[in-house]
Scaffold this motif. Structure first.
Motif, PDB file in Angstrom:
ATOM      1  N   GLU A 443      13.421  28.716  49.220  1.00 42.70           N
ATOM      2  CA  GLU A 443      11.971  28.592  49.140  1.00 42.70           C
ATOM      3  C   GLU A 443      11.533  28.237  47.726  1.00 42.70           C
ATOM      4  O   GLU A 443      10.627  27.443  47.520  1.00 42.70           O
ATOM      5  CB  GLU A 443      11.322  29.900  49.580  1.00 42.70           C
ATOM      6  CG  GLU A 443       9.803  29.858  49.605  1.00 42.70           C
ATOM      7  CD  GLU A 443       9.204  31.171  50.056  1.00 42.70           C
ATOM      8  OE1 GLU A 443       7.989  31.362  49.877  1.00 42.70           O
ATOM      9  OE2 GLU A 443       9.948  32.016  50.599  1.00 42.70           O
ATOM     10  N   TRP A 444      12.191  28.844  46.744  1.00 38.27           N
ATOM     11  CA  TRP A 444      11.893  28.571  45.339  1.00 38.27           C
ATOM     12  C   TRP A 444      13.002  27.720  44.748  1.00 38.27           C
ATOM     13  O   TRP A 444      14.172  27.937  45.037  1.00 38.27           O
ATOM     14  CB  TRP A 444      11.765  29.883  44.548  1.00 38.27           C
ATOM     15  CG  TRP A 444      10.527  30.657  44.872  1.00 38.27           C
ATOM     16  CD1 TRP A 444      10.369  31.572  45.861  1.00 38.27           C
ATOM     17  CD2 TRP A 444       9.263  30.538  44.211  1.00 38.27           C
ATOM     18  NE1 TRP A 444       9.084  32.049  45.874  1.00 38.27           N
ATOM     19  CE2 TRP A 444       8.372  31.434  44.858  1.00 38.27           C
ATOM     20  CE3 TRP A 444       8.792  29.785  43.137  1.00 38.27           C
ATOM     21  CZ2 TRP A 444       7.056  31.595  44.479  1.00 38.27           C
ATOM     22  CZ3 TRP A 444       7.471  29.944  42.757  1.00 38.27           C
ATOM     23  CH2 TRP A 444       6.611  30.837  43.418  1.00 38.27           C
ATOM     24  N   GLN A 445      12.619  26.750  43.929  1.00 36.49           N
ATOM     25  CA  GLN A 445      13.592  25.866  43.287  1.00 36.49           C
ATOM     26  C   GLN A 445      13.306  25.782  41.791  1.00 36.49           C
ATOM     27  O   GLN A 445      12.139  25.874  41.364  1.00 36.49           O
ATOM     28  CB  GLN A 445      13.528  24.459  43.890  1.00 36.49           C
ATOM     29  CG  GLN A 445      13.927  24.380  45.355  1.00 36.49           C
ATOM     30  CD  GLN A 445      15.410  24.559  45.575  1.00 36.49           C
ATOM     31  OE1 GLN A 445      16.215  24.332  44.675  1.00 36.49           O
ATOM     32  NE2 GLN A 445      15.784  24.967  46.781  1.00 36.49           N
ATOM     33  N   LEU A 446      14.364  25.569  41.042  1.00 36.20           N
ATOM     34  CA  LEU A 446      14.236  25.423  39.598  1.00 36.20           C
ATOM     35  C   LEU A 446      14.324  23.941  39.235  1.00 36.20           C
ATOM     36  O   LEU A 446      15.319  23.280  39.545  1.00 36.20           O
ATOM     37  CB  LEU A 446      15.346  26.199  38.886  1.00 36.20           C
ATOM     38  CG  LEU A 446      15.182  26.421  37.375  1.00 36.20           C
ATOM     39  CD1 LEU A 446      13.958  27.282  37.096  1.00 36.20           C
ATOM     40  CD2 LEU A 446      16.433  27.059  36.793  1.00 36.20           C
ATOM     41  N   TYR A 460       9.192  12.660  29.909  1.00 36.62           N
ATOM     42  CA  TYR A 460       9.946  12.986  31.120  1.00 36.62           C
ATOM     43  C   TYR A 460       9.140  13.932  32.013  1.00 36.62           C
ATOM     44  O   TYR A 460       9.075  13.762  33.236  1.00 36.62           O
ATOM     45  CB  TYR A 460      11.271  13.629  30.708  1.00 36.62           C
ATOM     46  CG  TYR A 460      12.365  13.601  31.744  1.00 36.62           C
ATOM     47  CD1 TYR A 460      12.164  13.091  33.021  1.00 36.62           C
ATOM     48  CD2 TYR A 460      13.633  14.097  31.436  1.00 36.62           C
ATOM     49  CE1 TYR A 460      13.178  13.069  33.955  1.00 36.62           C
ATOM     50  CE2 TYR A 460      14.658  14.088  32.362  1.00 36.62           C
ATOM     51  CZ  TYR A 460      14.426  13.581  33.623  1.00 36.62           C
ATOM     52  OH  TYR A 460      15.438  13.572  34.548  1.00 36.62           O
ATOM     53  N   LYS A 461       8.511  14.936  31.405  1.00 35.24           N
ATOM     54  CA  LYS A 461       7.655  15.845  32.162  1.00 35.24           C
ATOM     55  C   LYS A 461       6.568  15.071  32.898  1.00 35.24           C
ATOM     56  O   LYS A 461       6.301  15.305  34.093  1.00 35.24           O
ATOM     57  CB  LYS A 461       7.006  16.864  31.223  1.00 35.24           C
ATOM     58  CG  LYS A 461       7.923  17.931  30.664  1.00 35.24           C
ATOM     59  CD  LYS A 461       7.116  18.869  29.765  1.00 35.24           C
ATOM     60  CE  LYS A 461       7.976  19.909  29.089  1.00 35.24           C
ATOM     61  NZ  LYS A 461       7.174  20.811  28.223  1.00 35.24           N
ATOM     62  N   ALA A 494      13.514  21.830  29.271  1.00 40.45           N
ATOM     63  CA  ALA A 494      12.358  22.532  29.817  1.00 40.45           C
ATOM     64  C   ALA A 494      12.617  22.791  31.290  1.00 40.45           C
ATOM     65  O   ALA A 494      13.393  22.076  31.935  1.00 40.45           O
ATOM     66  CB  ALA A 494      11.082  21.718  29.634  1.00 40.45           C
ATOM     67  N   ILE A 495      11.968  23.813  31.832  1.00 39.31           N
ATOM     68  CA  ILE A 495      12.146  24.165  33.241  1.00 39.31           C
ATOM     69  C   ILE A 495      10.794  24.424  33.890  1.00 39.31           C
ATOM     70  O   ILE A 495       9.794  24.666  33.211  1.00 39.31           O
ATOM     71  CB  ILE A 495      13.031  25.419  33.413  1.00 39.31           C
ATOM     72  CG1 ILE A 495      12.353  26.631  32.763  1.00 39.31           C
ATOM     73  CG2 ILE A 495      14.422  25.200  32.860  1.00 39.31           C
ATOM     74  CD1 ILE A 495      13.020  27.944  33.102  1.00 39.31           C
ATOM     75  N   ALA A 496      10.787  24.358  35.212  1.00 33.83           N
ATOM     76  CA  ALA A 496       9.614  24.764  35.996  1.00 33.83           C
ATOM     77  C   ALA A 496      10.115  25.417  37.264  1.00 33.83           C
ATOM     78  O   ALA A 496      11.008  24.878  37.939  1.00 33.83           O
ATOM     79  CB  ALA A 496       8.733  23.566  36.321  1.00 33.83           C
ATOM     80  N   LEU A 497       9.587  26.585  37.598  1.00 32.96           N
ATOM     81  CA  LEU A 497       9.909  27.262  38.847  1.00 32.96           C
ATOM     82  C   LEU A 497       8.887  26.822  39.884  1.00 32.96           C
ATOM     83  O   LEU A 497       7.676  26.902  39.644  1.00 32.96           O
ATOM     84  CB  LEU A 497       9.853  28.781  38.659  1.00 32.96           C
ATOM     85  CG  LEU A 497      10.383  29.635  39.811  1.00 32.96           C
ATOM     86  CD1 LEU A 497      11.843  29.325  40.065  1.00 32.96           C
ATOM     87  CD2 LEU A 497      10.189  31.102  39.502  1.00 32.96           C
ATOM     88  N   CYS A 498       9.362  26.355  41.028  1.00 32.48           N
ATOM     89  CA  CYS A 498       8.465  25.645  41.938  1.00 32.48           C
ATOM     90  C   CYS A 498       8.649  26.098  43.379  1.00 32.48           C
ATOM     91  O   CYS A 498       9.760  26.388  43.814  1.00 32.48           O
ATOM     92  CB  CYS A 498       8.748  24.146  41.825  1.00 32.48           C
ATOM     93  SG  CYS A 498       7.501  23.133  42.588  1.00 32.48           S
ATOM     94  N   ARG A 507       4.407  23.547  36.426  1.00 31.42           N
ATOM     95  CA  ARG A 507       4.095  24.124  35.115  1.00 31.42           C
ATOM     96  C   ARG A 507       5.397  24.260  34.337  1.00 31.42           C
ATOM     97  O   ARG A 507       6.169  25.200  34.550  1.00 31.42           O
ATOM     98  CB  ARG A 507       3.412  25.487  35.276  1.00 31.42           C
ATOM     99  CG  ARG A 507       2.030  25.430  35.899  1.00 31.42           C
ATOM    100  CD  ARG A 507       1.359  26.798  35.856  1.00 31.42           C
ATOM    101  NE  ARG A 507       0.022  26.756  36.432  1.00 31.42           N
ATOM    102  CZ  ARG A 507      -0.232  26.987  37.717  1.00 31.42           C
ATOM    103  NH1 ARG A 507       0.757  27.276  38.538  1.00 31.42           N
ATOM    104  NH2 ARG A 507      -1.462  26.934  38.186  1.00 31.42           N
ATOM    105  N   PHE A 508       5.620  23.312  33.447  1.00 34.17           N
ATOM    106  CA  PHE A 508       6.862  23.321  32.690  1.00 34.17           C
ATOM    107  C   PHE A 508       6.765  24.248  31.486  1.00 34.17           C
ATOM    108  O   PHE A 508       5.702  24.412  30.880  1.00 34.17           O
ATOM    109  CB  PHE A 508       7.212  21.904  32.208  1.00 34.17           C
ATOM    110  CG  PHE A 508       7.775  21.033  33.287  1.00 34.17           C
ATOM    111  CD1 PHE A 508       9.094  21.192  33.705  1.00 34.17           C
ATOM    112  CD2 PHE A 508       7.002  20.068  33.903  1.00 34.17           C
ATOM    113  CE1 PHE A 508       9.616  20.396  34.708  1.00 34.17           C
ATOM    114  CE2 PHE A 508       7.511  19.269  34.908  1.00 34.17           C
ATOM    115  CZ  PHE A 508       8.829  19.439  35.309  1.00 34.17           C
TER     116      PHE A 508
END
Length: 608
Positions: A443-446, A460-461, A494-498, A507-508
């Motif tokens: 359900e959640w992806q990084l 890139y963002k 950078a990461i975003a949990l989605c 939201r990075f």
């Protein structure tokens, strides 16, 4: 009829390109389907400023038009580890092609795996005598030595230099057969794959001529158009207009692509290359027999019936000599009948003739047409050339955007490219097989991003956010996987949990400069609390459903503690966690299972 494979098929799994009016493949398709004429007309002032002879510009015979490549003069030298002087000396064609190769590998999802894969490169560029002259006169080549400068300036080092910089260890061949160069490259790349010489093959071509903004002198009876338009197969067709561009495709043996669950744009069923020899009026003239023979051979290799091909992306130069010969050759090879409605088109009517990149521009157009199930319009067609008597007898010019409906069997197209000097190429492609249904992901992806500089990471963002909004149907799991596995890791990250179901914006995190060898510690929480909250149990149950390896560890722990069978332990892990009998041990087992999952993902702790 469904797909029938003989084991010699090759999948197209990656695309990249820079074309007049289009810096990306997505923009290229939008222009094609909307019938955009991407030839640019320049003012006298623009041409003189670009370095064109003022006397030539003011001549009545000078046509101020060209397929202009907006990005032809830009190059990210730092990304490819070139010095500023090396970048300044390098042929602009090499610069553009470096970036297209990298983008194609990223699109295919293999930019991070060049070390593990045997990757071949087959490509060609156009002669660039003006650049060689300018570089030789500049004196800057003396700073790095004539021999080193030659390797940056000479187009024949194109594939070799890129293979060296990107560590490509398969065959690296620079090809030149004039206008058919890049389609010949596709053929050779496919053959190399089938011969087992490489796991992946890159194929394409590039043309960037100087000055970037320029035109040409029209001469009656020659191949250049008097009005800056290529009117393929039209009664008023009088020639071509030049253009700059580049294109690259990533190829893989079809069964390997299916097994690896790669994206597949289209499938190459068969291809062929030959030469006219002496069976024509002169060295630069086309040959009906030579073209017909290469098409027949491609159909034979593909093992498909001519009537199953519903579209042909023609060489289509719009010349009074070339068009009738091409259509005559198509008639000999395909032998169309009234019941065989085969559409014809030419991308040269959109972007001009890209010389060494012409074949790959045609190939990518046909691939996109199959992928989107639409036939883009061939432009500037009003009435057929009177010498083309096959029009209306099985062939027709597709002059408007048309939905490509499947009638019998898979959608199929043929692509032709014919070079000055007589090297002809024809490729048969068909639609991709249906993708296997993917299982539901987490359900959640990084979402993970990385770049060589902080500025590049910010761009890139933006690119990922734009893609996210433009493709609401994209599978979150696929996006996350491609960015994690298919991209090479760089220092700025950078990461975003989605979670797509929550319709949340991306939201990075702020950029972080990663250490070369970061130290990782696994820290288990305090086990003093023996009872489980209801929310915790629900999350544990969900975790066990989504992560089979976590469930296996928990089931093993319950077997050891309760002496139960594997079936009993796996059925009700969450329920059994409610029992206080083994609370501390099960808490430890849960975090052990999570730590073990991180190890499976490649996270190696230095301490626990």
């Amino acid at each position: 009829m469904g797909h029938e494979y003989n084991g010699l098929e090759v999948a197209v799994i990656g695309l990249a390109g820079r074309f007049p009016g289009a810096g990306t493949i997505a923009a290229y398709w939008e222009n094609l389907k909307n019938g955009v004429h991407s030839i640019q007309t320049f003012s006298e002032a623009e041409l003189i400023e670009a370095g064109v002879d003022p006397q030539a510009v003011k001549s009545a015979e000078y046509v101020k038009a060209k397929g202009y490549l907006e990005s032809g003069s830009r190059f990210d030298a730092r990304f490819f580890d070139y010095t500023p002087l090396e970048a300044e000396l390098m042929d602009p064609q090499m610069k553009v092609f470096h970036e297209c190769i990298w983008e194609a590998l990223e699109d295919a999802g293999y930019a991070a795996q060049v070390e593990q894969k045997l990757i071949g490169l087959f490509a060609g560029a156009s002669p660039n005598h003006m650049w060689e002259a300018l570089t030789g006169l500049s004196g800057k080549s003396e700073a790095i030595g004539h021999w080193a400068a030659t390797q940056l300036v000479d187009k024949d080092y194109l594939s070799l230099r890129i293979a060296h910089k990107l560590n490509l260890k398969g065959p690296a061949l620079t090809i030149y057969t004039a206008c058919s160069t890049s389609l010949v490259a596709v053929h050779m790349a496919a053959q190399s794959l089938l011969n087992g010489e490489c796991d992946l093959a890159l194929a394409g071509g590039v043309t960037v001529t100087l000055p970037g903004k320029s035109g040409y002198v029209y001469q009656e009876g020659m191949i250049l158009s008097p009005d800056g338009k290529c009117k393929a197969f039209d009664a008023n067709g009088q020639g071509i207009v030049g253009g700059d561009g580049a294109g690259v495709v990533v190829l893989k043996r079809l069964q390997d692509a299916i097994d690896d669950r790669d994206q597949i744009y289209a499938v190459i069923k068969g291809s062929a290359v030959n030469n006219d020899g002496m069976q024509k009026s002169g060295f630069t003239a086309p040959s009906t027999l030579g073209q017909a023979e290469v098409i027949r051979t491609a159909l034979k290799v593909a093992e498909v019936a001519p009537e199953s091909v519903a579209y042909i992306e023609c060489h289509g130069t719009g010349t009074p000599l070339g068009d009738p010969i091409e259509l005559e050759a198509l008639e000999l090879a395909y032998q169309p009948a009234q019941k065989h409605a085969c559409a014809l088109g030419s991308v040269k009517t959109n972007i001009g003739h890209l010389d060494s990149a012409a074949g790959i521009a045609s190939f990518i157009k046909a691939v996109l047409a199959i992928q989107h199930r639409q036939l883009p319009p061939s432009l500037h067609f009003q009435s057929p050339n009177p010498h083309l008597d096959v029009i209306g007898k099985g062939f027709y010019i597709n002059d408007k955007l048309t939905d490509w409906e499947k009638t019998r069997g898979p959608l199929r197209a043929g692509i032709s490219a014919f070079g000055i000097g007589g090297t002809n190429a024809h490729v048969i492609i068909e639609e991709a097989p249906a993708a296997r249904e993917a299982s539901a992901g987490r359900e959640w992806q990084l979402i993970v991003l990385s770049a060589k500089t902080e500025q590049a990471l910010e761009r890139y963002k933006q690119n990922v956010e734009e893609y996210w909004h433009a493709h609401p149907d994209a599978r979150l799991e696929d996006v996350a996987y491609s960015l994690q596995v298919g991209r090479k890791p760089f220092a700025y990250r950078a990461i975003a949990l989605c979670n797509r179901t929550l319709a949340q914006p991306l939201r990075f995190s702020d950029a972080v400069l990663a250490e070369e060898k970061p130290s990782v510690a696994f820290v288990f929480p305090d086990f003093a609390e023996q009872s489980w909250e209801e929310g915790e149990l629900a999350e544990i149950a969900k975790l066990c459903r989504e992560e089979p390896s976590v469930q296996q560890v928990m089931a093993q722990a319950l077997r050891l503690l309760n002496a139960q069978t594997a079936e009993q332990a796996a059925v009700s892990i969450a329920e059994q966690l409610c029992q206080p009998k083994h609370g501390l041990a099960l808490r430890f087992a849960l975090y052990y299972a999570i730590a073990n999952r991180f190890r499976e993902w490649g996270v190696k702790p230095q301490s626990l």
